[in-house]
Design a protein around this motif. Structure first.
Motif, PDB file in Angstrom:
ATOM      1  N   UNK A  29      12.954   0.503   5.264  1.00 41.70           N
ATOM      2  CA  UNK A  29      13.680   1.726   4.925  1.00 41.70           C
ATOM      3  C   UNK A  29      13.056   2.826   5.775  1.00 41.70           C
ATOM      4  N   UNK A  30      13.513   4.060   5.604  1.00 40.54           N
ATOM      5  CA  UNK A  30      12.993   5.148   6.437  1.00 40.54           C
ATOM      6  C   UNK A  30      11.476   5.282   6.330  1.00 40.54           C
ATOM      7  N   UNK A  31      10.927   5.023   5.163  1.00 42.98           N
ATOM      8  CA  UNK A  31       9.490   5.226   4.943  1.00 42.98           C
ATOM      9  C   UNK A  31       8.770   3.965   4.488  1.00 42.98           C
TER      10      UNK A  31
ATOM     11  N   UNK B 172       4.125   6.498  12.837  1.00 41.81           N
ATOM     12  CA  UNK B 172       4.062   5.169  12.234  1.00 41.81           C
ATOM     13  C   UNK B 172       5.244   4.291  12.634  1.00 41.81           C
ATOM     14  N   UNK B 173       6.406   4.854  12.800  1.00 43.74           N
ATOM     15  CA  UNK B 173       7.566   4.066  13.228  1.00 43.74           C
ATOM     16  C   UNK B 173       7.300   3.434  14.593  1.00 43.74           C
ATOM     17  N   UNK B 174       6.765   4.204  15.528  1.00 44.54           N
ATOM     18  CA  UNK B 174       6.473   3.673  16.865  1.00 44.54           C
ATOM     19  C   UNK B 174       5.283   2.715  16.836  1.00 44.54           C
ATOM     20  N   UNK B 175       4.231   3.053  16.085  1.00 43.81           N
ATOM     21  CA  UNK B 175       3.068   2.176  15.997  1.00 43.81           C
ATOM     22  C   UNK B 175       3.462   0.821  15.421  1.00 43.81           C
ATOM     23  N   UNK B 176       4.190   0.823  14.318  1.00 41.91           N
ATOM     24  CA  UNK B 176       4.560  -0.448  13.692  1.00 41.91           C
ATOM     25  C   UNK B 176       5.497  -1.266  14.580  1.00 41.91           C
ATOM     26  N   UNK B 177       6.352  -0.622  15.340  1.00 37.14           N
ATOM     27  CA  UNK B 177       7.204  -1.361  16.280  1.00 37.14           C
ATOM     28  C   UNK B 177       6.334  -2.073  17.320  1.00 37.14           C
ATOM     29  N   UNK B 178       5.288  -1.398  17.815  1.00 35.75           N
ATOM     30  CA  UNK B 178       4.381  -2.030  18.778  1.00 35.75           C
ATOM     31  C   UNK B 178       3.652  -3.231  18.168  1.00 35.75           C
TER      32      UNK B 178
ATOM     33  N   UNK C 237       0.866  -1.166   0.000  1.00 36.19           N
ATOM     34  CA  UNK C 237       0.000   0.000   0.000  1.00 36.19           C
ATOM     35  C   UNK C 237       0.905   1.219   0.000  1.00 36.19           C
ATOM     36  N   UNK C 238       0.632   2.155  -0.906  1.00 34.16           N
ATOM     37  CA  UNK C 238       1.316   3.442  -0.873  1.00 34.16           C
ATOM     38  C   UNK C 238       0.420   4.395  -0.093  1.00 34.16           C
ATOM     39  N   UNK C 239       0.941   4.960   0.982  1.00 33.75           N
ATOM     40  CA  UNK C 239       0.163   5.786   1.902  1.00 33.75           C
ATOM     41  C   UNK C 239       0.705   7.209   1.834  1.00 33.75           C
ATOM     42  N   UNK C 240      -0.139   8.135   1.477  1.00 34.19           N
ATOM     43  CA  UNK C 240       0.266   9.536   1.395  1.00 34.19           C
ATOM     44  C   UNK C 240       0.016  10.241   2.709  1.00 34.19           C
ATOM     45  N   UNK C 241       0.996  11.015   3.150  1.00 32.91           N
ATOM     46  CA  UNK C 241       0.878  11.803   4.374  1.00 32.91           C
ATOM     47  C   UNK C 241       1.228  13.253   4.074  1.00 32.91           C
ATOM     48  N   UNK C 242       0.688  14.138   4.880  1.00 34.98           N
ATOM     49  CA  UNK C 242       0.918  15.571   4.699  1.00 34.98           C
ATOM     50  C   UNK C 242       2.344  15.960   5.082  1.00 34.98           C
ATOM     51  N   UNK C 243       2.813  15.446   6.227  1.00 30.53           N
ATOM     52  CA  UNK C 243       4.097  15.884   6.779  1.00 30.53           C
ATOM     53  C   UNK C 243       4.803  14.683   7.410  1.00 30.53           C
ATOM     54  N   UNK C 244       5.845  14.194   6.752  1.00 25.11           N
ATOM     55  CA  UNK C 244       6.550  13.019   7.253  1.00 25.11           C
ATOM     56  C   UNK C 244       7.201  13.285   8.612  1.00 25.11           C
ATOM     57  N   UNK C 245       7.567  14.531   8.892  1.00 27.67           N
ATOM     58  CA  UNK C 245       8.172  14.849  10.190  1.00 27.67           C
ATOM     59  C   UNK C 245       7.205  14.546  11.332  1.00 27.67           C
ATOM     60  N   UNK C 246       5.910  14.631  11.077  1.00 24.31           N
ATOM     61  CA  UNK C 246       4.895  14.298  12.081  1.00 24.31           C
ATOM     62  C   UNK C 246       4.487  12.828  11.961  1.00 24.31           C
ATOM     63  N   UNK C 247       4.194  12.379  10.751  1.00 27.94           N
ATOM     64  CA  UNK C 247       3.711  11.011  10.548  1.00 27.94           C
ATOM     65  C   UNK C 247       4.794   9.958  10.724  1.00 27.94           C
ATOM     66  N   UNK C 248       6.026  10.295  10.401  1.00 26.91           N
ATOM     67  CA  UNK C 248       7.117   9.325  10.499  1.00 26.91           C
ATOM     68  C   UNK C 248       7.287   8.741  11.891  1.00 26.91           C
ATOM     69  N   UNK C 249       7.463   9.579  12.917  1.00 28.66           N
ATOM     70  CA  UNK C 249       7.592   9.028  14.270  1.00 28.66           C
ATOM     71  C   UNK C 249       6.339   8.260  14.711  1.00 28.66           C
TER      72      UNK C 249
END
Length: 126
Positions: free
Chosen positions: A35-37, A22-28, A8-20
């Motif tokens: 990769x970074x994204x 999703x990174x933390x959610x997916x780790x849980x 799935x390609x997921x579009x976000x407005x601001x990776x600086x906000x969405x990145x942390x």
């Protein structure tokens, strides 16, 4: 190979906000960073593209995405993380046995306002 969703390609407005987020959610949820994204469950991949010039729009298509949790405790950990990070929780955690026995879920909003769910579904046949 099994049939399924490859990515799935997921579009976000601001990776600086969405990145942390999703990174933390997916780790849980025990997803691995590719990769970074980009993240993988081992069966599907989600990768993110920052689209700062676009605005969220309501329309036809998916209402929400549900991520499979491996235990009730995982759902509880996601909920605790959501509360700690002041993420909007829409419902849960709660049991929704009318979906299937033992269905345990929490629904919440991502940084762009989309509905996500983390659910433990021990008796659901996929």
């Amino acid at each position: 190979m099994r049939p399924g969703i490859n990515h799935v390609e997921w579009w976000v407005k601001d990776w600086a906000i969405s990145g942390p987020f999703y990174t933390e959610l997916f780790a849980l949820l025990s997803w691995k960073a590719l990769a970074e994204r980009a993240f993988s469950s081992g069966q599907s991949e989600i990768y993110f593209r920052e689209m700062p010039h676009l605005e969220r729009q309501d329309g036809l298509g998916p209402r929400h995405f549900c991520f499979q949790a491996v235990s009730r405790e995982t759902v509880d950990r996601v909920h605790d993380w959501l509360v700690k990070n002041k993420v909007t929780v829409l419902r849960g955690p709660l049991e929704q046995s009318h979906y299937s026995p033992g269905y345990y879920t929490v629904d919440f909003l991502d940084p762009d306002g989309y509905i996500l769910e983390a659910a433990y579904t021990p008796h659901m046949k996929l």
